[in-house]
Design a protein around this motif. Structure first.
Motif, PDB file in Angstrom:
ATOM      1  N   ARG A 144     -12.917 -24.497  33.050  1.00  0.00           N
ATOM      2  CA  ARG A 144     -13.616 -24.730  34.358  1.00  0.00           C
ATOM      3  C   ARG A 144     -15.045 -25.151  34.444  1.00  0.00           C
ATOM      4  NH1 ARG A 144     -11.771 -21.270  38.395  1.00  0.00           N
ATOM      5  NH2 ARG A 144     -13.671 -21.261  39.523  1.00  0.00           N
ATOM      6  N   ARG A 180     -19.429 -26.128  34.841  1.00  0.00           N
ATOM      7  CA  ARG A 180     -20.181 -26.325  35.736  1.00  0.00           C
ATOM      8  C   ARG A 180     -21.528 -26.803  34.987  1.00  0.00           C
ATOM      9  NH1 ARG A 180     -22.892 -21.184  38.555  1.00  0.00           N
ATOM     10  NH2 ARG A 180     -20.675 -21.130  39.562  1.00  0.00           N
ATOM     11  N   ASP A 233     -19.109 -25.003  40.734  1.00  0.00           N
ATOM     12  CA  ASP A 233     -18.006 -25.685  38.831  1.00  0.00           C
ATOM     13  C   ASP A 233     -17.291 -27.145  39.932  1.00  0.00           C
ATOM     14  OD1 ASP A 233     -18.359 -23.312  37.714  1.00  0.00           O
ATOM     15  OD2 ASP A 233     -16.806 -22.165  38.492  1.00  0.00           O
ATOM     16  N   ARG A 251     -12.122 -26.801  38.865  1.00  0.00           N
ATOM     17  CA  ARG A 251     -11.853 -25.021  39.122  1.00  0.00           C
ATOM     18  C   ARG A 251     -10.185 -24.729  38.366  1.00  0.00           C
ATOM     19  NH1 ARG A 251     -14.696 -26.628  43.442  1.00  0.00           N
ATOM     20  NH2 ARG A 251     -16.430 -26.116  44.354  1.00  0.00           N
ATOM     21  N   SER A 253     -17.307 -24.718  30.384  1.00  0.00           N
ATOM     22  CA  SER A 253     -17.672 -23.115  30.787  1.00  0.00           C
ATOM     23  C   SER A 253     -16.517 -22.246  30.328  1.00  0.00           C
ATOM     24  CB  SER A 253     -18.208 -22.949  32.479  1.00  0.00           C
ATOM     25  OG  SER A 253     -18.740 -23.654  32.625  1.00  0.00           O
TER      26      SER A 253
END
Length: 621
Positions: A359, A361, A397, A400, A436
């Motif tokens: 994930r 962002r 995000d 994902r 992340s």
């Protein structure tokens, strides 16, 4: 229509001051040259002593002339001290100028080293022109610190104290008569120094914004003209120039108050001394020779004050610029939060690359910068690139839970609509950003456990819009392979069908490419980027839409070249043409940051509707 209220020309600047610095932060830049500064201080003291002797000799000359006594060697002694004082001053001036230039050099080296090691997210959030301005313009302000009185402050203090003592001995009454004038001038300059620093900081910030605007306009000049936006861009950059001018006027207002103070103090002191001194000479309390000597010492008293005032003004300006410099120097580099890297230890039978529930962002600053750039482009009616348009609204995000593997020696293609996260996958592999959550493995080892240099050395990365650096073809090829021979360069150029470029030029591989590769076509620039990656001969090639600017013939030649060098290597390819991906060992389909399908071309056409639709349109998205 009523007249608009006139603005006070000496009004305080607005409190958009930007980053501030303290004098303590300035000291490291000076202490790098402490030996020279110590020698300058010694010269300053010697020069001050030679200067202090001169009024005493002149006083004795006047007394002997009044009493008709022979002058003897007094005149020659006076000439000697004048010559010595001038020679010391000239050599001291040279040392200060040279050291000031050295301070600028060292500060630029620090900034360059820091900027080139900043995290990529910082470049997303900051304007290139502003960073360039900090290296070029802000560092120059440090030059004034040494050349306008700060470094010779030791001699100035000695001169001031010596003159003060001599004046006290000659006539305390005359000295007391000018103490108020001198004290008031010192208080005024100190009070104005803060305003000077704030005004300078704002000016440097505006100059940085102007540089950014110019850099943006020049970099996209063809697009701007084609869009008919030249006049609007001119107005936008001119507005930034006007803002920089207004900030410069603020600095001028502050300087206009600081600079004349020393002259006003001298003139007022002279009037007081001549008035009071004239009365004391008339009353017989003071001899004419003593009054003349006192007046000369008055000049010597005000001289270091003027130097100190200049130093206060220059330090105030330097601190304003230093705040912007220090802001960048205080930023962490991209490795500051990394754990200690472990030795590379490939895991047997592990895939070359693996994404495990990734994930990601983009940092908020990066998103804000992209949204700002997009808004400015829209306002200027400049067309947005596909990537710009896709990232304007990135607030969630981008990836994902992405999971897939790239076996060793395999060719894996990433496909998907615009904004699916394909380029982000490659950016994470190059560790421009870290995920992340989740784990990215290189030969079975988490890439965060490896040094960034080690990770990047294993990849040959061709960006979607791979830049061509100003210089020659060889300069571009040797960016990652500095020891490559001309023969090696020519070999990879012919492998990517760029042999014609060097054949038609008398310079061969040393053919200039122009600023941003303007002397090459878009396809040639892209093939040059691929040749650069091939020359480095890494075990893994990352190709981000590397054939998007090629025609059918050159694309086939390019695929043949990639096929030839792909033996024994792992390829991860982002492509938007069906012909590029059909022969891949595995195809990973991304949509809105998620993997929606994996397999061969025939499997995906059968099982994944999105891929079937993309294939139907030849992946032209």
């Amino acid at each position: 229509m009523p007249d608009s209220p006139r603005r006070n020309p000496f009004a305080r600047p607005r409190k958009d001051d930007g980053p501030r610095a303290t004098f303590r932060q300035l000291l490291p830049f000076l202490f790098e040259h402490k030996r020279v500064l110590v020698w300058v201080s010694v010269l300053s003291m010697l020069g001050a002593l030679a200067t202090l002797v001169q009024p005493l000799l002149i006083g004795q000359v006047i007394e002997r002339v009044q009493t008709s006594e022979p002058l003897g060697l007094l005149v020659w002694a006076l000439v000697l001290f004048v010559v010595v004082s001038s020679a010391i001053s000239a050599y001291q001036h040279f040392l200060l100028q040279r050291t000031g230039t050295a301070v600028v050099l060292s500060s630029r080296r620090r900034l360059i080293a820091r900027i080139l090691h900043l995290p990529v997210s910082e470049f997303d959030a900051r304007r290139t022109g502003d960073l360039v301005s900090r290296v070029g313009t802000d560092t120059t302000m440090l030059y004034a610190v040494l050349t306008q009185g700060l470094a010779d402050s030791v001699g100035s203090v000695l001169l001031f104290i010596g003159a003060l003592i001599a004046m006290l001995v000659i006539d305390p009454v005359l000295l007391l008569s000018i103490v108020g004038v001198i004290g008031a001038s010192v208080v005024a300059v100190v009070a104005l120094s803060g305003r000077m620093r704030r005004a300078t900081a704002q000016q440097q910030q505006r100059v940085g914004e102007l540089t950014s605007g110019i850099e943006r306009a020049i970099g996209a000049v063809r697009t701007i003209r084609a869009a008919g936006a030249t006049a609007r861009e001119e107005q936008a950059v001119a507005a930034k120039a006007s803002q920089a001018y207004e900030s410069g006027v603020e600095v001028a207002r502050a300087s206009a108050l600081v600079v004349p103070i020393a002259g006003v103090a001298l003139q007022a002191s002279m009037l007081v001394v001549l008035g009071v001194g004239g009365m004391r000479v008339a009353s017989g309390a003071v001899a004419v020779s003593s009054l003349v000597t006192f007046v000369m010492f008055l000049f010597l008293l005000v001289m270091p004050l003027a130097s100190a005032f200049g130093a206060i003004a220059s330090v105030g300006q330097a601190l304003g610029a230093l705040g912007r410099i220090q802001e960048v120097l205080d930023l962490p580099d991209e490795t500051s939060t990394d754990a200690a890297p472990r030795p590379a230890a490939p895991v047997a039978d592990a895939p070359a690359l693996a994404f495990r529930d990734i994930r990601f962002r983009y940092p908020e600053a990066s998103v804000a910068a992209r949204e700002r750039a997009a808004r400015e482009a829209v306002e200027a009616h400049v067309p947005l690139s596909e990537d710009d348009d896709a990232t304007v609204a990135v607030t969630e995000d981008v990836l994902r839970g992405v999971t897939f593997e790239v076996p060793r020696g395999a060719r894996v293609a990433l496909v998907g609509p615009s904004g699916a996260g394909k380029s982000t996958v490659l950016a994470l592999l190059e560790r421009f950003y870290d995920p992340s959550s989740g784990r990215i493995e290189l030969d079975g080892q988490d890439i965060r456990e490896l040094s960034r240099e080690d990770v990047r050395a294993r990849f040959g990365y061709v960006e979607q819009d791979a830049p061509t650096l100003a210089g020659t073809i060889a300069d571009n090829l040797r960016l990652a392979s500095p020891d490559a021979s001309d023969a090696d360069c020519e070999r990879v150029l012919r492998a990517v069908n760029l042999g014609g470029v060097i054949d038609r030029s008398p310079f061969g591989v040393d053919t200039p490419v122009g600023e941003d590769g303007v002397m090459l076509s878009g396809g040639e620039r892209q093939r040059l980027a691929i040749a650069r990656a091939l020359l480095a001969a890494p075990p893994i090639l990352l190709l981000d839409e590397s054939t998007s600017s090629l025609d059918g013939l050159n694309e086939q030649l390019m695929r043949d070249a990639i096929d030839a060098v792909a033996e024994g290597r792992t390829l991860l390819v982002i492509a938007h043409r069906l012909s590029t991906v059909v022969d891949s060992d595995r195809i990973v389909v991304l949509d809105r940051g998620e993997v929606v399908g994996q397999g061969t071309h025939s499997e995906l056409v059968r099982d994944v509707p999105l891929y079937r639709d993309l294939a139907r349109h030849q992946l032209l998205v």
